[in-house]
Design an enzyme around this catalytic site. Sequence first.
Site, PDB file in Angstrom:
ATOM      1  N   CYS A 161      -0.245   3.792   2.903  1.00  0.00           N
ATOM      2  CA  CYS A 161       0.274   3.576   4.369  1.00  0.00           C
ATOM      3  C   CYS A 161       1.942   3.677   4.429  1.00  0.00           C
ATOM      4  O   CYS A 161       2.387   4.535   5.203  1.00  0.00           O
ATOM      5  CB  CYS A 161       0.342   2.299   4.221  1.00  0.00           C
ATOM      6  SG  CYS A 161      -1.581   1.231   4.157  1.00  0.00           S
TER       7      CYS A 161
ATOM      8  N   CYS B 256       0.752  -1.244   0.288  1.00  0.00           N
ATOM      9  CA  CYS B 256      -0.201   0.023   0.131  1.00  0.00           C
ATOM     10  C   CYS B 256       0.776   1.169   0.128  1.00  0.00           C
ATOM     11  O   CYS B 256       1.710   1.209   0.731  1.00  0.00           O
ATOM     12  CB  CYS B 256      -0.771  -0.232   1.171  1.00  0.00           C
ATOM     13  SG  CYS B 256      -2.063   1.571   1.585  1.00  0.00           S
TER      14      CYS B 256
END
Length: 185
Positions: free
Chosen positions: A113, A110
């Site tokens: 993230c 991600c």
Amino acid sequence: MATVLESIVVPRSSALPSASLSPIAASSVSSRTGRLGLPHFTGLKVRSALQTSRSVGSLTYGPARRRRGLVVCEAQDTAVGVPAVSDATWQSLVLDSELPVLVEFWAPWCGPCRMIHPIIDELAKQYAGKLKCYKVNTDESASVATRYGIRSIPTVIIFKGGEKKDAVIGAVPKSTLTTSIEKFL
């Protein structure tokens, strides 16, 4: 199926045009860069490393020799300061904590993230002793993510007294997370 669209070859400085090959080309290149005031680029910083001989069982492969260099990514492991929580440690570290707990739900693939990891690290340092910060890899601890209805990552949840108090979804600025944290301290 992967396809290579284009490849780029970057010559070493010793392979650049020299005066012996083409005096006109070499002088025109150097005069152009000098005239434009372009900065001199030396390339990636490469750290030298020694390669030791490898042995498997009783066999040894080659003597120790010097490799040309090792390129090191300094941004790997961006979430070093915040410990990870697994399914096994969830109850003891998060739900049974006396302090409020900030938990970041993330995954290695991600991009957002990875953008929020440094912010979580800063918050962990800023609120040390007042707030505990943990991270949960949703790929490895899917049952915890499912229990709290995590459908998008990154998601940051604040727990107090073993109960979910607030959730922030997405890569948000530090000020947004600070506002959520301050409500529960």
